[in-house]
Design a protein around this motif. Structure first.
Motif, PDB file in Angstrom:
ATOM      1  N   TYR A 113      -5.279   1.218  -8.346  1.00 26.15           N
ATOM      2  CA  TYR A 113      -5.289   2.497  -7.631  1.00 26.15           C
ATOM      3  C   TYR A 113      -4.517   2.329  -6.329  1.00 26.15           C
ATOM      4  O   TYR A 113      -4.564   1.271  -5.690  1.00 26.15           O
ATOM      5  CB  TYR A 113      -6.719   2.957  -7.316  1.00 26.15           C
ATOM      6  N   LEU A 114      -3.806   3.368  -5.928  1.00 24.95           N
ATOM      7  CA  LEU A 114      -3.174   3.410  -4.619  1.00 24.95           C
ATOM      8  C   LEU A 114      -3.106   4.848  -4.156  1.00 24.95           C
ATOM      9  O   LEU A 114      -2.987   5.768  -4.969  1.00 24.95           O
ATOM     10  CB  LEU A 114      -1.777   2.776  -4.638  1.00 24.95           C
ATOM     11  N   ASN A 115      -3.207   5.066  -2.845  1.00 20.40           N
ATOM     12  CA  ASN A 115      -3.132   6.427  -2.332  1.00 20.40           C
ATOM     13  C   ASN A 115      -1.676   6.806  -2.057  1.00 20.40           C
ATOM     14  O   ASN A 115      -0.751   6.011  -2.269  1.00 20.40           O
ATOM     15  CB  ASN A 115      -4.026   6.614  -1.096  1.00 20.40           C
ATOM     16  N   ASN A 116      -1.468   8.022  -1.563  1.00 16.17           N
ATOM     17  CA  ASN A 116      -0.105   8.520  -1.350  1.00 16.17           C
ATOM     18  C   ASN A 116       0.674   7.663  -0.357  1.00 16.17           C
ATOM     19  O   ASN A 116       1.857   7.390  -0.547  1.00 16.17           O
ATOM     20  CB  ASN A 116      -0.153   9.975  -0.853  1.00 16.17           C
ATOM     21  N   ALA A 117       0.016   7.256   0.726  1.00 14.86           N
ATOM     22  CA  ALA A 117       0.702   6.448   1.740  1.00 14.86           C
ATOM     23  C   ALA A 117       1.155   5.114   1.165  1.00 14.86           C
ATOM     24  O   ALA A 117       2.248   4.627   1.464  1.00 14.86           O
ATOM     25  CB  ALA A 117      -0.217   6.229   2.947  1.00 14.86           C
ATOM     26  N   ALA A 118       0.324   4.502   0.325  1.00 16.93           N
ATOM     27  CA  ALA A 118       0.686   3.227  -0.295  1.00 16.93           C
ATOM     28  C   ALA A 118       1.835   3.403  -1.284  1.00 16.93           C
ATOM     29  O   ALA A 118       2.707   2.538  -1.407  1.00 16.93           O
ATOM     30  CB  ALA A 118      -0.527   2.624  -0.993  1.00 16.93           C
ATOM     31  N   GLU A 119       1.843   4.524  -1.973  1.00 19.19           N
ATOM     32  CA  GLU A 119       2.921   4.783  -2.934  1.00 19.19           C
ATOM     33  C   GLU A 119       4.272   4.827  -2.229  1.00 19.19           C
ATOM     34  O   GLU A 119       5.267   4.287  -2.721  1.00 19.19           O
ATOM     35  CB  GLU A 119       2.660   6.105  -3.664  1.00 19.19           C
ATOM     36  N   ILE A 120       4.316   5.437  -1.046  1.00 20.59           N
ATOM     37  CA  ILE A 120       5.556   5.479  -0.267  1.00 20.59           C
ATOM     38  C   ILE A 120       5.916   4.087   0.226  1.00 20.59           C
ATOM     39  O   ILE A 120       7.068   3.664   0.184  1.00 20.59           O
ATOM     40  CB  ILE A 120       5.401   6.449   0.919  1.00 20.59           C
ATOM     41  N   LEU A 121       4.903   3.339   0.687  1.00 22.21           N
ATOM     42  CA  LEU A 121       5.130   1.991   1.212  1.00 22.21           C
ATOM     43  C   LEU A 121       5.758   1.080   0.169  1.00 22.21           C
ATOM     44  O   LEU A 121       6.604   0.235   0.494  1.00 22.21           O
ATOM     45  CB  LEU A 121       3.811   1.395   1.696  1.00 22.21           C
ATOM     46  N   PHE A 122       5.379   1.245  -1.101  1.00 19.09           N
ATOM     47  CA  PHE A 122       5.911   0.370  -2.146  1.00 19.09           C
ATOM     48  C   PHE A 122       7.400   0.596  -2.419  1.00 19.09           C
ATOM     49  O   PHE A 122       7.998  -0.122  -3.208  1.00 19.09           O
ATOM     50  CB  PHE A 122       5.100   0.525  -3.433  1.00 19.09           C
ATOM     51  N   GLY A 123       7.994   1.545  -1.746  1.00 21.86           N
ATOM     52  CA  GLY A 123       9.444   1.680  -1.802  1.00 21.86           C
ATOM     53  C   GLY A 123      10.138   0.637  -0.938  1.00 21.86           C
ATOM     54  O   GLY A 123      11.357   0.479  -1.016  1.00 21.86           O
ATOM     55  N   TYR A 124       9.350  -0.095  -0.113  1.00 22.35           N
ATOM     56  CA  TYR A 124       9.924  -1.040   0.836  1.00 22.35           C
ATOM     57  C   TYR A 124       9.353  -2.448   0.735  1.00 22.35           C
ATOM     58  O   TYR A 124       9.854  -3.363   1.380  1.00 22.35           O
ATOM     59  CB  TYR A 124       9.719  -0.523   2.268  1.00 22.35           C
ATOM     60  N   VAL A 125       8.311  -2.631  -0.046  1.00 22.74           N
ATOM     61  CA  VAL A 125       7.688  -3.949  -0.185  1.00 22.74           C
ATOM     62  C   VAL A 125       7.141  -4.082  -1.608  1.00 22.74           C
ATOM     63  O   VAL A 125       6.728  -3.097  -2.218  1.00 22.74           O
ATOM     64  CB  VAL A 125       6.568  -4.135   0.866  1.00 22.74           C
ATOM     65  N   SER A 126       7.140  -5.296  -2.136  1.00 24.90           N
ATOM     66  CA  SER A 126       6.669  -5.520  -3.502  1.00 24.90           C
ATOM     67  C   SER A 126       5.148  -5.598  -3.540  1.00 24.90           C
ATOM     68  O   SER A 126       4.503  -5.973  -2.555  1.00 24.90           O
ATOM     69  CB  SER A 126       7.260  -6.816  -4.069  1.00 24.90           C
TER      70      SER A 126
END
Length: 230
Positions: free
Chosen positions: A27-40
């Motif tokens: 599970y991940l929230n919206n903020a984490a989903e955006i963050l994963f565009g920049y970190v693995s």
């Protein structure tokens, strides 16, 4: 009365991630989903394991993490069984300007001209190869030219020993900042090299804050998010 706390997590601006014991995201929230565009996910899973409490429960640790424009000052890691582990990252507060900006005293400026002038000044004392990519369609906007030029000189000087310097300037589409109750667009100035000196970072932060500029200092880069005050 039943309360759906997952909805609060979903729209929280602090990234929240639930991993299984193999590092797979459950599970991940919206903020984490955006963050994963920049970190693995592997990097964040490894961080979760490194800062996990020794026994079941939750542990908050103060530390500094930077991923592009994301800056975090602390994390909480927790687990209640051997199969799942959670990670929450806390956004670093934006540094408040030391003084109110007086927009009526600012000068309407073409930032490309101001940037090129300060690069030319840097080149009078340094031979580092510089690659410059700018958006020539950026609108002119109000800025304190003296303070901004001083900020640029300080920044360029931190890269004085770099083999080469890449500089880019672009509009951040869809992003804004509120200044004097007005929504202003943002331009991002990104300076990247193979390393830099950090001895004047405090001065750089102070100069940026004075002009309501968000400053992101990395080991190999500096990013400025500059409000396009009209």
């Amino acid at each position: 009365m039943d309360i759906n706390f997952q909805a609060f997590t979903e729209w929280d601006n602090s990234p929240f991630i639930l991993f299984n014991d193999q590092g797979k995201i459950l599970y991940l929230n919206n903020a984490a989903e955006i963050l994963f565009g920049y970190v693995s996910n592997k990097e964040l899973y490894d961080i979760a394991l490194s800062y996990a409490p020794q026994s079941f429960g939750y542990k908050t640790t103060s530390l500094s993490l930077n991923y592009d424009s994301f800056v975090f000052h602390a994390i909480t890691v927790g687990y209640e069984n051997e199969e799942q582990i959670t990670l929450r990252l806390y956004n670093a507060p934006r540094i408040k300007p030391t003084r109110k900006i007086e927009t009526d005293k600012l000068i309407v400026t073409d930032i490309n001209i101001l940037l090129e002038a300060n690069i030319a000044l840097f080149r009078t004392k340094n031979t580092n190869p510089i690659k410059l990519l700018t958006d020539q369609d950026l609108p002119a906007f109000k800025i304190d030219q003296n303070t901004f030029s001083k900020l640029l000189r300080k920044i360029f000087n931190t890269f004085r020993a770099s083999d080469s310097i890449d500089i880019s300037l672009k509009l951040l589409f869809g992003e804004h900042v509120i200044i004097d109750n007005k929504k202003e667009s943002i331009a991002q100035l990104n300076i990247l090299a193979n390393g830099r000196y950090a001895d004047t970072d405090d001065e750089i932060r102070t100069l940026a804050s004075t002009s309501h500029i968000k400053c992101l200092l990395g080991e190999h880069s500096i990013k400025l998010e500059i409000p396009l005050i009209q």
